[in-house]
Design an enzyme around this catalytic site. Structure first.
Site, mmCIF file in Angstrom:
data_model
loop_
_atom_site.group_PDB
_atom_site.id
_atom_site.type_symbol
_atom_site.label_atom_id
_atom_site.label_comp_id
_atom_site.label_asym_id
_atom_site.label_seq_id
_atom_site.Cartn_x
_atom_site.Cartn_y
_atom_site.Cartn_z
ATOM 1 N N ASP A 269 -4.562 -32.306 -29.684
ATOM 2 C CA ASP A 269 -5.157 -33.646 -29.709
ATOM 3 C C ASP A 269 -4.204 -34.750 -29.298
ATOM 4 O O ASP A 269 -4.587 -35.712 -28.650
ATOM 5 C CB ASP A 269 -5.705 -33.949 -31.105
ATOM 6 N N GLU B 268 2.637 -42.563 -29.931
ATOM 7 C CA GLU B 268 1.968 -41.263 -29.775
ATOM 8 C C GLU B 268 0.760 -41.378 -28.854
ATOM 9 O O GLU B 268 -0.085 -42.253 -29.022
ATOM 10 C CB GLU B 268 1.520 -40.719 -31.134
ATOM 11 N N TYR C 173 -8.316 -36.493 -39.349
ATOM 12 C CA TYR C 173 -9.549 -36.867 -38.657
ATOM 13 C C TYR C 173 -10.715 -36.791 -39.633
ATOM 14 O O TYR C 173 -11.702 -36.100 -39.414
ATOM 15 C CB TYR C 173 -9.773 -35.977 -37.426
ATOM 16 N N ASP D 6 1.068 -33.293 -31.577
ATOM 17 C CA ASP D 6 1.362 -32.098 -32.364
ATOM 18 C C ASP D 6 0.724 -30.880 -31.702
ATOM 19 O O ASP D 6 0.311 -30.928 -30.541
ATOM 20 C CB ASP D 6 0.891 -32.277 -33.811
#
Length: 497
Positions: free
Chosen positions: A82, A474, A234, A85
């Site tokens: 995603d 990120e 999430y 990571d």
């Protein structure tokens, strides 16, 4: 086809008019937007899980996750990580896929030599989602990797030694939100492949219908079923009603099956049709659904969809300074500001909705009604352009927030694969804890994650190019996905003098 041609002609006239009036003329050329389009799609190759194809262009990556699902006797190889990571989260992956597909559906005609790359980016995800949806009856596999364990490591995806746990939703442990979003992704993608691969398109749509039926019959939030492995990462904060209406809307658009129109009419009010909401994201689909359904009213005057046009107007008016319902927050430099963490996800999704709604309005010369005033398609395009250009470098810091684009861009991206030495440059295994030296290093990332859009600056236009600052540094697939459509539009209509 005629409506698309009309839209194209209208856009040419509109953009010439706007620029001659100096309402907005571009800091960037058509070539700049085309370059940004190419890179925004290329980024997805850096997020790939599974065995990489021979035409992989981000060659610093290697094969990874090739046994995902095997210990559970299911094939879950493929899909996307995603963000920075090595977890495959189903909800943001499905949303990313829906938005990539929507980008192609609305603006694919402007993608030219990038259309095949865009389709490949979609198919990398839908191949995985099909496996996740069809492996077992009344079951949808929704995640590979325990984020709590994964986040204790800083290692390349090619080296993963954290447990690759597999998580699913079922009739006993429902997940209507993630299942309905998966249905939306498969349905939207079926439109993308309808002409180029009719068999695959039909398979996508058929599976979308089955997954949606599962989501609707076995109602519940996946956050309740899976708790700490999806929350707070999430968590479905908005619940699952928005995804059910979103999923039904996409299947209706893909199939034109009247039963889905009937579902929308019967269930819309209980699923959020009357709610005004002002953030469109992997969690909350309400503004996107309103815009998607408004198309039926604007292009075909389907009266059942008039309410969605009215609520789309409310969403649009909230973004435009000077209207009676304006409520959005902007930085001093003009960037839409929603949250301190990964703010650019809201900027890219908003820019996409502005352009898509402008396209729908243009089909019949419509306007957005904001109390006693109106907002035209030209206004929406101008507003979207400011946001896109800000990301590309027209901002107070004179910095591009897309890696590899422009002269100045983030160098210390919060991304494991990008920040560690490539598997090709350093073939020896780098274990879980041994990678943290690279997280804390002040050196630039050795591997350029081309096209990645990072979380972005704060509410004062300040950006910390610091790998530890994941809120700003990120990247994520769902930041890029709607940007693909937006830059495709501006590559065709840059509005330069």
């Amino acid at each position: 086809m005629a409506s698309a041609t009309t839209f194209t002609m209208m856009m040419h006239i509109l953009c010439l008019t706007l620029c001659s009036l100096s309402l907005f003329c571009s800091a960037f050329t058509s070539q700049d937007y085309s370059n940004a389009l190419e890179k925004s799609i290329l980024f997805f190759e850096g997020q790939r899980s599974g065995k990489l194809p021979s035409n992989q262009r981000l060659t610093w990556r290697g094969d990874s996750g090739q046994s995902d699902g095997s210990s559970y006797h299911v094939d879950l190889v493929g899909g996307y990580y995603d963000a920075g990571d090595n977890v495959k989260f189903g909800l943001p992956m499905a949303f990313t896929t829906t938005l990539l597909a929507w980008s192609v559906i609305e603006f694919g005609s402007s993608m030219h030599n990038q259309i095949e790359n865009a389709r490949a980016a979609i198919k990398w995800s839908t191949d995985y989602l099909l496996k996740a949806a069809t492996a077992a009856p009344n079951t949808l596999y929704v995640q590979v990797g325990d984020p709590n364990m994964d986040h204790r490591c800083w290692e390349r995806p090619e080296d993963m030694d954290a447990p690759r746990n597999v998580y699913k939703v079922s009739d006993q442990n429902p997940g209507s939100d993630v299942a309905a979003e998966t249905a939306a992704a498969l349905a939207a993608a079926s439109i993308v492949f309808k002409d180029s691969d009719p068999y695959y398109s039909a398979k996508l749509l058929h599976t979308a219908m089955k997954v949606f039926d599962f989501a609707d019959r076995h109602r519940g939030s996946y956050s309740d079923s899976l708790s700490s492995v999806v929350c707070p990462f999430y968590c479905s904060y908005s619940g699952y009603h928005d995804e059910l209406l979103w999923g039904a809307s996409w299947i209706h658009r893909a199939s034109q099956n009247s039963s889905y129109l009937a579902y929308i009419q019967s269930n819309g009010h209980t699923l959020g049709a009357d709610d005004d909401d002002y953030s469109f994201s992997w969690d909350d689909k309400r503004p996107g659904t309103k815009v998607l359904l408004s198309k039926g009213f604007l292009e075909r005057t389907t009266q059942e969809f008039q309410v969605y046009k009215a609520h789309s107007d409310n969403y649009i008016c909230s973004l435009i300074p000077g209207t009676s319902s304006f409520q959005a927050q902007y930085t001093p430099g003009g960037l839409l500001y929603k949250a301190s963490e990964s703010n650019l996800q809201y900027v890219t999704s908003t820019a996409f909705l502005l352009l898509t709604y402008a396209k729908y309005l243009s089909s019949n010369g419509g306007v957005a009604t904001c109390g006693g005033s109106t907002v035209t398609a030209e206004n929406l395009i101008s507003h979207a352009k400011k946001q896109v250009d800000y990301i590309m470098g027209d901002n107070p810091a004179k910095m591009s927030y897309m890696v590899g684009f422009g002269e100045k861009y983030p160098q210390h991206v919060h991304h494991r694969g990008s920040s560690l030495p490539s598997i090709h440059a350093h073939p020896d295994h780098i274990a879980c804890n041994n990678g943290f030296q690279y997280l804390y290093s002040s050196s630039p990332n050795p591997n350029v994650l081309a096209g990645a859009i990072v979380g972005g600056p704060d509410n004062r236009d300040s950006f910390s190019d610091d790998r530890n600052n994941y809120q700003q540094a990120e990247p994520a697939t769902y930041i890029n996905a709607p940007f693909v459509g937006a830059v495709a539009f501006f590559s065709a209509y840059p509005t330069t003098k």
